[in-house]
Enzyme design. Structure first.
Site, PDB file in Angstrom:
ATOM      1  N   ASP A  53       1.059  -1.320  -0.105  1.00 53.29           N
ATOM      2  CA  ASP A  53      -0.088  -0.106   0.055  1.00 53.29           C
ATOM      3  C   ASP A  53       0.844   1.081   0.175  1.00 53.29           C
ATOM      4  OD1 ASP A  53      -2.222  -1.246   0.120  1.00 53.29           O
ATOM      5  OD2 ASP A  53      -2.358  -1.472   2.059  1.00 53.29           O
TER       6      ASP A  53
ATOM      7  N   THR B 272       6.318  22.223 -24.534  1.00 55.33           N
ATOM      8  CA  THR B 272       4.941  21.856 -25.276  1.00 55.33           C
ATOM      9  C   THR B 272       4.037  21.481 -24.275  1.00 55.33           C
ATOM     10  OG1 THR B 272       6.328  21.494 -27.137  1.00 55.33           O
ATOM     11  CG2 THR B 272       3.834  21.008 -27.179  1.00 55.33           C
TER      12      THR B 272
ATOM     13  N   ASP C 224       9.033  20.997 -18.891  1.00 57.31           N
ATOM     14  CA  ASP C 224       8.629  20.714 -20.080  1.00 57.31           C
ATOM     15  C   ASP C 224       8.041  22.003 -21.112  1.00 57.31           C
ATOM     16  OD1 ASP C 224       8.550  19.164 -22.702  1.00 57.31           O
ATOM     17  OD2 ASP C 224       6.371  19.282 -22.035  1.00 57.31           O
TER      18      ASP C 224
ATOM     19  N   CYS D 246      -0.123   8.609  21.250  1.00 58.05           N
ATOM     20  CA  CYS D 246      -1.225   8.985  20.353  1.00 58.05           C
ATOM     21  C   CYS D 246      -1.143  10.231  19.754  1.00 58.05           C
ATOM     22  CB  CYS D 246      -2.553   8.831  21.408  1.00 58.05           C
ATOM     23  SG  CYS D 246      -2.873   7.568  22.284  1.00 58.05           S
TER      24      CYS D 246
END
Length: 734
Positions: A59, A439, A437, A395
Site C-alpha cells: 500500500d 510543449t 517541459d 497518540c
C-alpha cells in the site's frame, strides 16, 4: 501536411535511446507432469541468478522496505530490491531460493506471483473497505452508548478497540518474525494496548480508526500511481499486421521479431520500433519526444514504438526485440529512477524504532527498579510506571504528522492542486529548482497562426481563406491551426477540389480555377522575402508559403504560444527563491524563443533519456521539481525530487507524477510550494508540542506530582493542541 512542410526538421533518431535488454530464462521442469511454472530468472554475473516477482498487497513505500527486510533474512540472498512503482521484487541469490523467498514474503503479510501469471481478481470496494466500515459503525455505537450508560459505553469502546486492533497486532507480530521489530503496526498496537490498560478506551479506539483511514487513503493513491505507470504499455497495440510471403496476418505484438515486416494504417500506432520501408511518411512522436508537430520520416529512418502514422498507410521492418521497444525502455527508465531514490520512510515509522521500545523500557524500569533494588513499595511505583506508560502513549505523536498533512493536502485541493500523499508534500517544500517541459506545459500545446504576410495583390483574409480551403479536412496540427484561424475570423471558404499531398513538398488543390500549393519554407523559392522568412523562423515560428499557379501569394507563420499565466508563475517562483529551466524535445529555435520571453535557461532536442540525465545532474545540486504533461516527461519526473503534471496532460504523466495542477494554472506551482513549506513547519511544531508535553509530565511523574488523571489530560490535551494547530493550514492564504 508533412513534417517537411513545418521546416524540414528531422527529429532525433531513437537508435541512441538504447538500454541493454535483460536476458531472462526459465528453468526446465524436472518433474513429471504438472509442476508450477517457476519464477523467471535473469542471469547475473558472478552472483548466480536473479529472480523476479510481482508483489501483491503493498500500500505504500514503507511496505516495500518491509518486504525487503523479510527477504534479507533468507539464507543465500545477496541483494534485494523492491521497485514500488511497478511492484517488482528483484532478488539476487547464489542458489534456488524461490520457495524460501515466497514463504518469507507470505510471513510478512504479502504475496508474490510470477510476472507472466495473471493478476488475481481485485476485491470489490465493499470487501476492501469492510473492516473500516465496521470500525466506524462500532465507534458510533460506542459513542452513543457512552452518552447514556458509561459502563456499557466503556465495554463497547473496548470491543471496538479489540476489533480494530486484531489485524494490526497480527501484522505487527508477522513483521517481528521477519525482522521488522518496530514498524508502525507495532507502534499502533502499543498505543492502543497502553490506552486500554489505563482505561482510555475511547482514545484507543479513535487512534486505530484514524490509522486505518490513513492507510486506506495511502493505498488508494499508491494504486492509482501504479496504474499510471502500467498505462505506458497501452501505447503499443496488442496486435499487429505482419506481411509474410505476400500475405497479411494479424499476430500478437509479442510475436514480432526483428526482420518482420509490418503494416500500420493512417492513425495507427506502431507496435514495435521499426525502420520505415515506405518512401515517405509523417509520424506523431509527441508521446516520446515532446515534439509539438509531426515529423517527417524517409525510407530507412527508424521510428519508435508508440508513434502514430499521421497521414498514410506505411510499411516498416521491425528492429526491436520483444520487451525492448522505446516504450519498454521508457518504462525501464522509470523503474531505474525509482531504484536510485531511497524509499521515503514515514517519519512516525522511523521514529517508532527508538521511541516505542525506549518508552516501554523506561516504564518497566520505573515500575520494578525501586521496589527490587531500593525496597520501595510496589504499588506506588507500579502506579507511576502505568502513568509513565500513558504519558509515553504515542497518540498525539501518531496524529501530529498525519493531521498536518491532511490539512495541507485539503488546502492544496481547494486551490486546484492534487498532491499524492504526505511524502510528496514534504518533498515539495524543499524544492529550490523547477525544470519545465515546454510543449503543453509552458505553452498551450497547439500551434496558432501568429502572422499573415501577403506578397502579392491579395488581402490577408483572402489569403487565409485560400489556404484554409486547401487544408480543410487534414489532421495535421499546422493545417488545423490554419483552418481554426479562418473559422475564428468567420471567413467563407472557397471550394477546393483535387486535393493531393506531395511527398516531402506539401499539399495542393484546385481552387477557383487555379492550382494552389502550400509548402514549407525552403521547398519553394521565396526571392526577396527570404530575409523576412528567416526572421520569423529565428523567432521560433514555423513558416509555410502559399502560392497559386507558381506565383507566391503570401506567408503564414505559426507557433505554439505561451500560457497566459506563464510569466506570472515564473515571477512568483523567483520570489520564493526557486529558479527555473526549460527541458524540451522541441527544436532549439522554438525553445529559445519561449525561454527568451520568460527569462529562463533552456536545453532543447532532448530525448526521454536525455531529460533524465539533465534532471539527475540538476537534482544533485539542489532539490528539483520536474513539471510536464507528456509520456516522455514521466522518466524525468521520477528521477526528480518530485514530479508535477499539468491537469491537461496524458494519463501516464498525471499518474506518474507526485502532484498535479488540475486547473492547469501555472501560478499554482508557487502556491503549492508555499503551502508545502507551511505544512512542514506545522509538522515540526506538532512534534515539538507532542514530545515537549510528554517530557514535562515525565519529570513531574517521577517527582510524584502527576497522577493518572493528569496523565490522561496531558495526552488528550496534546492531541487537541496538535489537531488545532494542524487545522490552521486550512486558513493558509494562497
Amino acid at each position: 501536411m508533412s513534417a517537411s512542410e513545418s521546416g524540414g526538421k528531422k527529429a532525433p533518431q531513437f537508435s541512441s535511446f538504447k538500454i541493454a535488454p535483460v536476458v531472462e530464462k526459465v528453468d526446465e521442469c524436472c518433474c513429471d507432469g504438472g509442476c508450477e511454472t517457476p519464477a523467471p530468472v535473469a542471469e547475473t554475473p558472478a552472483t548466480g541468478s536473479r529472480y523476479s516477482w510481482v508483489v501483491n498487497g503493498m500500500d505504500c513505500a514503507a511496505c516495500a522496505r518491509k518486504v525487503e527486510t523479510a527477504v534479507r533474512q533468507v539464507s543465500g540472498v545477496s541483494q534485494v530490491q523492491v521497485v514500488f512503482a511497478t511492484e517488482k521484487l528483484l532478488v539476487d541469490a547464489s542458489g534456488d531460493v524461490r520457495l524460501q523467498v515466497e514463504n518469507a514474503v507470505a510471513s510478512a503479510g504479502y504475496s508474490l506471483r510470477t510476472e507472466d501469471a495473471p493478476p488475481a481478481p481485485a476485491p470489490s470496494r465493499l470487501q476492501e473497505n469492510l473492516p473500516l466500515i465496521l470500525l466506524i459503525i462500532m465507534m458510533a455505537v460506542s459513542w452513543g452508548l457512552e452518552q447514556f450508560n458509561h459502563p456499557l459505553g466503556n465495554i463497547a469502546f473496548i470491543a471496538t478497540t479489540l476489533v480494530g486492533l486484531y489485524p494490526i497486532a497480527r501484522q505487527a507480530l508477522r513483521l517481528m518474525q521477519t525482522g521488522s521489530w518496530f514498524a508502525i503496526e507495532t507502534l499502533m498496537s502499543v498505543a492502543a494496548i497502553g490506552a486500554l490498560f489505563i482505561g482510555a478506551t475511547a482514545e484507543a479506539a479513535m487512534v486505530l480508526l484514524l490509522f486505518l483511514i490513513g492507510e486506506r487513503l495511502e493505498g488508494w493513491a499508491a494504486s492509482r500511481a501504479r496504474q499510471g505507470v502500467s498505462a505506458l504499455m497501452a501505447l503499443k497495440p496488442d496486435t499487429a499486421i505482419r506481411l509474410r510471403d505476400g500475405e497479411r496476418k494479424t499476430v500478437a505484438q509479442s510475436a514480432l521479431r526483428p526482420g518482420d515486416v509490418i503494416e500500420v494504417a493512417a492513425g495507427g500506432r506502431l507496435p514495435a520500433d521499426g525502420k520505415l520501408l515506405s518512401p515517405f511518411a509523417s509520424f506523431d512522436e509527441s508521446a516520446l519526444t515532446g515534439e509539438s508537430v509531426p515529423v517527417e520520416r524517409n525510407a530507412g529512418d527508424n521510428v519508435a514504438a508508440g508513434a502514430t502514422s499521421v497521414d498514410r498507410l506505411v510499411q516498416l521492418e521491425v528492429i526491436s526485440e520483444p520487451g525492448d521497444s522505446a516504450i519498454d525502455r521508457i518504462l525501464r527508465l522509470i523503474e531505474e529512477a525509482e531504484e536510485k531514490r531511497a524509499p521515503i520512510e514515514r517519519f512516525i515509522d522511523h521514529f517508532s524504532r527508538i521511541y516505542t521500545p525506549a518508552i516501554m523500557a523506561v516504564a518497566l524500569l520505573v515500575a520494578i527498579v525501586p521496589p527490587l533494588f531500593f525496597a520501595a513499595a510496589w504499588l506506588p511505583w507500579i502506579y507511576k510506571g502505568l502513568t509513565m506508560l500513558l504519558i509515553g502513549c504515542p497518540c498525539a505523536l501518531v496524529i501530529s504528522t498525519p493531521a498536518a498533512i491532511t490539512s495541507g493536502l485539503a488546502a492544496a485541493a481547494r486551490r486546484g492542486a492534487l498532491i499524492k500523499g504526505g511524502a510528496a508534500l514534504e518533498q515539495l517544500g524543499r524544492i529550490r529548482h523547477v525544470a519545465f517541459d515546454k510543449t503543453g506545459t509552458l505553452t498551450v500545446g497547439k500551434p496558432r497562426v501568429t502572422a499573415i504576410v501577403t506578397t502579392a495583390d491579395i488581402a490577408e483574409n483572402d489569403l487565409l481563406a485560400l489556404a484554409a480551403a486547401v487544408e480543410q479536412g487534414s489532421s495535421h496540427p499546422l493545417a488545423q491551426a490554419i483552418v481554426q484561424e479562418a473559422q475564428q475570423r468567420q471567413l467563407v471558404l472557397p471550394q477546393a477540389t483535387d486535393q493531393r499531398a506531395l511527398a516531402g513538398s506539401g499539399i495542393e488543390a484546385e481552387v477557383n480555377g487555379g492550382r494552389v500549393l502550400i509548402c514549407a519554407a525552403g521547398k519553394y523559392p521565396a526571392g526577396d522575402d527570404e530575409e523576412r522568412i528567416q526572421a520569423l523562423e529565428s523567432a521560433g515560428q514555423t513558416v509555410v508559403l502559399v502560392s497559386r499557379d507558381s506565383a507566391l501569394l503570401g506567408i503564414l507563420a505559426m507557433r505554439d504560444t505561451l500560457r497566459d499565466d506563464a510569466r506570472e508563475a515564473v515571477a512568483a517562483l523567483h520570489q520564493l527563491g526557486v529558479q527555473g529551466v526549460i527541458l524540451t524535445g522541441d527544436n532549439p529555435r522554438a525553445a529559445a524563443a519561449i525561454a527568451g520571453e520568460l527569462g529562463l535557461d533552456f536545453r532543447a532536442g532532448l530525448l526521454p533519456a536525455d531529460k533524465v540525465t539533465a534532471v539527475t545532474a540538476l537534482n544533485a545540486s539542489a532539490p528539483l521539481a520536474m513539471v510536464g504533461d507528456g509520456i516522455n516527461d514521466a522518466p524525468a519526473m521520477k528521477a526528480s525530487t518530485i514530479g508535477i503534471a499539468m491537469g491537461s496532460g496524458t494519463d501516464v504523466a498525471l499518474e506518474t507524477a507526485d502532484a498535479a495542477l488540475t486547473h492547469n494554472r501555472l501560478t499554482g506551482l508557487a502556491q503549492m510550494i508555499s503551502l508545502a513549506r507551511a505544512t512542514h513547519a506545522n509538522i515540526r511544531q506538532n512534534i515539538a508540542i507532542a514530545l515537549g508535553l510528554k517530557a514535562i509530565f515525565l519529570v513531574t511523574t517521577l517527582l510524584g506530582i502527576t497522577g493518572l488523571w493528569l496523565a490522561v489530560l496531558a495526552d488528550t490535551g496534546a492531541t487537541v493542541l496538535v489537531t488545532a494547530n494542524a487545522l490552521r493550514l486550512l486558513r493558509q492564504k494562497a
